[in-house]
Enzyme design. Sequence first.
Site, PDB file in Angstrom:
ATOM      1  N   TYR A   1       0.878  -1.334  -0.020  1.00  0.00           N
ATOM      2  CA  TYR A   1      -0.143   0.051   0.049  1.00  0.00           C
ATOM      3  C   TYR A   1       0.763   1.364  -0.049  1.00  0.00           C
ATOM      4  O   TYR A   1       0.493   2.144  -0.574  1.00  0.00           O
ATOM      5  CB  TYR A   1      -0.772  -0.022   1.233  1.00  0.00           C
ATOM      6  CG  TYR A   1      -1.847   1.368   1.294  1.00  0.00           C
ATOM      7  CD1 TYR A   1      -2.972   1.687   0.536  1.00  0.00           C
ATOM      8  CD2 TYR A   1      -1.346   2.360   2.029  1.00  0.00           C
ATOM      9  CE1 TYR A   1      -3.653   2.533   0.788  1.00  0.00           C
ATOM     10  CE2 TYR A   1      -2.343   3.367   2.469  1.00  0.00           C
ATOM     11  CZ  TYR A   1      -3.137   3.663   1.629  1.00  0.00           C
ATOM     12  OH  TYR A   1      -3.897   4.882   1.612  1.00  0.00           O
ATOM     13  N   GLU A   2       2.137   1.236   0.731  1.00  0.00           N
ATOM     14  CA  GLU A   2       3.003   2.332   1.039  1.00  0.00           C
ATOM     15  C   GLU A   2       3.962   2.397  -0.172  1.00  0.00           C
ATOM     16  O   GLU A   2       4.866   3.135  -0.275  1.00  0.00           O
ATOM     17  CB  GLU A   2       3.385   2.328   2.342  1.00  0.00           C
ATOM     18  CG  GLU A   2       2.629   2.645   3.238  1.00  0.00           C
ATOM     19  CD  GLU A   2       3.098   3.023   4.522  1.00  0.00           C
ATOM     20  OE1 GLU A   2       4.484   2.611   4.920  1.00  0.00           O
ATOM     21  OE2 GLU A   2       2.624   3.350   5.696  1.00  0.00           O
TER      22      GLU A   2
ATOM     23  N   GLU B   1       3.074   2.394  15.314  1.00  0.00           N
ATOM     24  CA  GLU B   1       3.979   2.282  14.241  1.00  0.00           C
ATOM     25  C   GLU B   1       3.319   2.057  13.072  1.00  0.00           C
ATOM     26  O   GLU B   1       3.704   2.655  11.934  1.00  0.00           O
ATOM     27  CB  GLU B   1       5.010   1.293  14.674  1.00  0.00           C
ATOM     28  CG  GLU B   1       6.072   0.675  13.755  1.00  0.00           C
ATOM     29  CD  GLU B   1       6.914   1.874  13.310  1.00  0.00           C
ATOM     30  OE1 GLU B   1       7.539   1.742  12.095  1.00  0.00           O
ATOM     31  OE2 GLU B   1       7.270   2.692  14.120  1.00  0.00           O
TER      32      GLU B   1
ATOM     33  N   PRO C   1      -5.591   9.812   1.960  1.00  0.00           N
ATOM     34  CA  PRO C   1      -6.992   9.290   2.660  1.00  0.00           C
ATOM     35  C   PRO C   1      -6.639   9.046   4.213  1.00  0.00           C
ATOM     36  O   PRO C   1      -7.460   9.248   5.255  1.00  0.00           O
ATOM     37  CB  PRO C   1      -7.145   7.662   2.086  1.00  0.00           C
ATOM     38  CG  PRO C   1      -6.452   7.976   0.617  1.00  0.00           C
ATOM     39  CD  PRO C   1      -5.432   9.077   0.688  1.00  0.00           C
ATOM     40  N   SER C   2      -5.409   8.700   4.518  1.00  0.00           N
ATOM     41  CA  SER C   2      -5.200   8.552   6.032  1.00  0.00           C
ATOM     42  C   SER C   2      -5.111   9.866   6.668  1.00  0.00           C
ATOM     43  O   SER C   2      -5.524   9.897   7.958  1.00  0.00           O
ATOM     44  CB  SER C   2      -3.870   7.662   6.128  1.00  0.00           C
ATOM     45  OG  SER C   2      -4.064   6.467   5.563  1.00  0.00           O
TER      46      SER C   2
ATOM     47  N   TYR D   1      -7.228  10.578   9.940  1.00  0.00           N
ATOM     48  CA  TYR D   1      -6.809  10.971  11.410  1.00  0.00           C
ATOM     49  C   TYR D   1      -7.456  12.446  11.775  1.00  0.00           C
ATOM     50  O   TYR D   1      -7.681  12.676  12.817  1.00  0.00           O
ATOM     51  CB  TYR D   1      -5.295  11.028  11.331  1.00  0.00           C
ATOM     52  CG  TYR D   1      -4.533   9.917  11.275  1.00  0.00           C
ATOM     53  CD1 TYR D   1      -5.125   8.405  11.939  1.00  0.00           C
ATOM     54  CD2 TYR D   1      -3.529   9.345  10.254  1.00  0.00           C
ATOM     55  CE1 TYR D   1      -4.549   7.379  11.943  1.00  0.00           C
ATOM     56  CE2 TYR D   1      -3.256   8.269  10.135  1.00  0.00           C
ATOM     57  CZ  TYR D   1      -3.536   6.925  11.048  1.00  0.00           C
ATOM     58  OH  TYR D   1      -3.062   6.061  10.843  1.00  0.00           O
TER      59      TYR D   1
END
Length: 152
Positions: A26-27, A89, A132-133, A137
């Site tokens: 994903y990253e 993490e 999106p993240s 948050y």
Amino acid sequence: MSVRLAPATETDVGLVLWFINQLAIYEKAPNEVTATEDLLRKNLFGPHPYAKVIIAYVTKDSEPEKPAGFALYFHNFSTWVGKPGLYLEDLFVCSEYRGLGLGKKLLAQLAMVAKELDCGRMEWVVLDWNEPSIQFYLGLGAKQMNEWIINR
């Protein structure tokens, strides 16, 4: 749909490594994972565990329970606050389970752990391109600490 959150055990090492690899994909860094099951077993479940993992499981209809996400965290220490902190993490939810509140449930569980242990803060980082993240948050009330520069 029902959700169950559970601490990972040594028998979950393969699953934890699978989640780590999924997060790396994903990253956009799948080739950067050097963790192995043996390293995770030693460092998560050995005599001196350095981190802990919570796994989210989902049951839909009459289907068997499936692992859907995970959070890996450890403790740091704030000299200014004089208390331990909880550092997240990794947080990852499989794509087919996103939008169902699993990330929020995992973060809420970590906040409960931090509160129970009287942690002074809970912190994590997010990649600057991961919009999106970032929005997820911020939507939860997270405060970005833009004045800090991470060094490695």
